[in-house]
Design a protein around this motif. Structure first.
Motif, PDB file in Angstrom:
ATOM      1  N   UNK A 257      -5.788   0.184 -12.633  1.00 53.64           N
ATOM      2  CA  UNK A 257      -7.153   0.650 -12.406  1.00 53.64           C
ATOM      3  C   UNK A 257      -7.066   1.972 -11.657  1.00 53.64           C
ATOM      4  N   UNK A 258      -7.568   3.037 -12.282  1.00 48.14           N
ATOM      5  CA  UNK A 258      -7.426   4.367 -11.685  1.00 48.14           C
ATOM      6  C   UNK A 258      -8.659   4.747 -10.886  1.00 48.14           C
TER       7      UNK A 258
ATOM      8  N   UNK B 293       0.817  -1.196   0.000  1.00 50.18           N
ATOM      9  CA  UNK B 293       0.000   0.000   0.000  1.00 50.18           C
ATOM     10  C   UNK B 293       0.857   1.254   0.000  1.00 50.18           C
ATOM     11  N   UNK B 294       0.420   2.261  -0.718  1.00 48.59           N
ATOM     12  CA  UNK B 294       1.101   3.561  -0.719  1.00 48.59           C
ATOM     13  C   UNK B 294       0.114   4.597  -0.204  1.00 48.59           C
TER      14      UNK B 294
ATOM     15  N   UNK C 280      -3.710  -0.372  -8.256  1.00 49.32           N
ATOM     16  CA  UNK C 280      -5.015   0.240  -7.991  1.00 49.32           C
ATOM     17  C   UNK C 280      -4.778   1.627  -7.418  1.00 49.32           C
ATOM     18  N   UNK C 281      -5.150   2.619  -8.189  1.00 49.20           N
ATOM     19  CA  UNK C 281      -4.917   4.008  -7.810  1.00 49.20           C
ATOM     20  C   UNK C 281      -6.229   4.600  -7.307  1.00 49.20           C
TER      21      UNK C 281
ATOM     22  N   UNK D 113       0.777  -6.696  -6.011  1.00 46.33           N
ATOM     23  CA  UNK D 113      -0.244  -5.649  -6.074  1.00 46.33           C
ATOM     24  C   UNK D 113       0.218  -4.385  -5.353  1.00 46.33           C
ATOM     25  N   UNK D 114      -0.059  -3.260  -6.012  1.00 48.44           N
ATOM     26  CA  UNK D 114       0.190  -1.944  -5.412  1.00 48.44           C
ATOM     27  C   UNK D 114      -1.149  -1.234  -5.276  1.00 48.44           C
TER      28      UNK D 114
END
Length: 640
Positions: free
Chosen positions: A457-458, A408-409, A538-539, A566-567
């Motif tokens: 995916x935004x 996660x960010x 995933x943004x 995944x991010x």
């Protein structure tokens, strides 16, 4: 009224100045493959124009020989033995030759129009598709600076201007050249002295035209720019019509469109005013030529050669002179339109070739390797990044992700979270350091093989104007119905799709306007599932949906990320609570890292962000509140 110059105008201007001889380049680069059609068009156009000279010549001969009986009946290039001996025969021969020339000219015109139109439309098609292919390979920096309306203006308006020039004006230029040469040759052959009276306007018209072109060239460059500005304004307003209505700013936006439209009108009016001088000026010149021919020729026929002229002039010759002079009037008067179209096409082609001249920096090296099957290991090795020559926005980004892990960010708005992952997609290249996938520097592998392995995916899911199925299968066009339905079920989308009027064949409208935000998001997730990437990004995938929809999307994400690297970029920290590692980003640096519990125990930035979302305002650190106020005052935004 005035409009401010758009910031993207300088992007094209910088490269437009380097474009030389755009019309010649248009013919050599795009016209050469269609040269056979152009050649046929030129030949048939030339023949048609020369055939148009036949009736006036024969009519003049018939008047002198058949009706007035002043001279013996004789036709150029026709042996005397082929000419009938009776006046009746000579009359019908004249009728037949004139009629045959007119019919043959009509046939030549048919082939002229068919081939030149085919040439111009094929060139336009090739230019448009080549421009689009070039444009979509350009770097993201270019799209950040250019407005959509400007690009649409180049792809549509400018290419259409080329077609108008190649189609109509090429033929007009051929017509003018053929008639000047043909009529000039005939007139000098018949009576070289009177020919000087008729044709003196040609060099005067050439000088007048040179003066006109020198003035209007830059005007048409400004016109093409203002067309793009107007298109940009209209495109922005139509895309934001919901905001305009809800804010009741119709009057304000109407004035802004009026300003842009007025600027286009003002620039166009400048060029038109020049045309209002040029076109009547050409008509006056051609009228002087016709009247001068009639006056001098009429005196010559009635009273003998006037002034310095010598020899004889028959009635038939005068009639031929007048008819041919009249044929010269219209093409000369149309020269203004030829020049008008030429300058317009020159400005348009300059913009097109300027766009094609913009260098692409993010591209596959010639010796780049194919990434192949990806396990999903990702490494950021002391990465620094800056946009162009600006100050770095990312500093010393360093972390490793094992295959199958979820990272996660999180961090304040504008911290650089999205920018970090755009480097993985290679939408931008690092300024220093390396980003690696399975040990390969992303700059050393082909772009297609890299991006094929990454699903993105935004927070603003984009759907194309088409059916639900077409949007799910985008990028996996050969997927079966079973695969499509399986992907939709995993994305928690199958149930609502099945209830739609036409199921998977239901049209979603432009940008998916017929669907809710959550529905659009789940269709985008289904599209990602169907493409089966090894790495997912995933943004803010749940930032714009309600709690219930977030729960459904989160279920699909949990299923999708189970065995993939995944991010997840998130402002809602609950989205990344179960992540294997959470990176806390602030001012372009990773300031904290660990899992959810570790970061809470650290009582730093992450803990403060968690307290904000949990509503525990009293637990917030005073320094955190001060920093948040400063960031809000600066209006910092995440990079898209």
């Amino acid at each position: 009224m005035s409009t401010e110059p758009t910031p993207d105008s300088t992007v094209l201007d910088e490269y437009r100045d380097e474009v030389s001889r755009p019309i010649l380049r248009l013919f050599t680069q795009y016209g050469r493959p269609q040269l056979h059609w152009f050649t046929i068009g030129v030949i048939t156009s030339t023949l048609a124009r020369f055939l148009g000279l036949v009736p006036p010549i024969i009519l003049g001969i018939a008047i002198d020989s058949v009706f007035n009986d002043d001279e013996a009946y004789s036709l150029p290039l026709v042996p005397d033995g082929w000419i009938p001996g009776t006046e009746s025969g000579q009359f019908w021969l004249s009728v037949g030759l004139m009629g045959g020339a007119m019919v043959l000219a009509a046939i030549m015109h048919f082939f002229r129009m068919s081939t030149l139109n085919l040439f111009s439309h094929r060139v336009k098609h090739e230019v448009r598709t080549d421009t689009y292919r070039t444009m979509q390979r350009l770097d993201m920096d270019f799209f950040n600076q250019m407005q959509t309306g400007q690009l649409m203006s180049i792809l549509n308006n400018d290419t259409n201007r080329l077609e108008l020039f190649l189609d109509n004006m090429t033929d007009s230029a051929i017509q003018l050249a053929v008639l000047v040469v043909g009529i000039g040759g005939v007139l000098f052959w018949m009576n070289w002295q009177l020919a000087f009276v008729t044709l003196f306007v040609i060099p005067v018209a050439a000088l007048f035209t040179y003066w006109f072109m020198s003035l209007v060239e830059e005007m048409y460059v400004d016109i093409r720019q203002t067309v793009g500005d107007l298109n940009s304004r209209l495109e922005n307003n139509l895309g934001g019509i919901e905001v305009i209505k809800s804010a009741t700013t119709e009057e304000y936006e109407g004035e802004r469109v009026e300003d842009s439209s007025y600027e286009y009108f003002r620039q166009h009016w400048r060029a038109l005013r020049m045309n209002f001088v040029y076109r009547p000026g050409l008509q006056i010149l051609t009228s002087i030529a016709f009247v001068s021919t009639f006056v001098v020729g009429g005196i010559w026929v009635v009273s003998g050669p006037p002034g310095p002229f010598t020899g004889t002039l028959s009635v038939g010759e005068l009639v031929t002179f007048l008819l041919l002079t009249q044929q010269l009037v219209d093409p000369l008067a149309q020269m203004s339109e030829v020049i008008d179209r030429y300058e317009d096409a020159k400005a348009s082609s300059s913009r097109i070739f300027a766009l094609m001249s913009i260098p692409v920096t993010i591209k596959s090296d010639p010796d780049a390797a194919d990434l192949g099957n990806v396990e999903g290991r990702v490494e950021y090795d002391d990465v620094t990044f800056a946009y162009g020559d600006d100050e770095p926005v990312l500093h010393d980004i360093d972390f490793d992700v094992d295959p199958g892990q979820t990272v996660g960010l999180v961090g304040p708005t504008g911290a650089g979270k999205t920018t970090i992952l755009k480097l993985l997609l290679r939408l931008y290249d690092v300024s220093d350091g390396e980003v690696r996938v399975d040990g390969h520097d992303v700059r050393d592998v082909t772009l297609d093989s890299l991006r094929d392995q990454i699903g993105y995916v935004s927070q603003s899911p984009f759907l194309f104007d088409g059916t639900v199925e077409e949007n799910i299968t985008y990028g996996a066009f050969d997927a079966s119905d079973e695969e499509i339905e399986r992907a939709a079920k995993r994305a928690e989308a199958h149930d609502f799709i099945s209830k739609m009027p036409e199921g998977y064949d239901t049209r979603v409208g432009e940008r998916g306007v017929m669907l809710s935000g959550g529905q659009r998001q789940r269709i985008c997730i289904a599209r990602t599932i169907l493409n089966d990437p090894a790495i997912l990004i995933f943004d803010e995938a749940t930032s714009a949906v309600d709690t219930e929809t977030e729960m459904l999307i989160q279920r699909s994400l949990d299923d999708l990320t189970e065995d993939r690297t995944t991010f997840i970029i998130a402002h809602r920290l609950s989205t990344v609570r179960k992540a294997d590692e959470i990176l806390v980003v602030e001012d372009g640096r990773i300031v904290e890292r660990g899992d959810h519990d570790d970061l809470l125990a650290e009582d730093g930035l992450y803990a403060n962000l968690w307290s904000v979302q949990a509503g525990e305002m009293d637990a917030l650190d005073a320094d955190f509140i001060e920093q948040a106020s400063q960031r809000a005052a600066m209006g910092v935004q995440d990079e898209d």
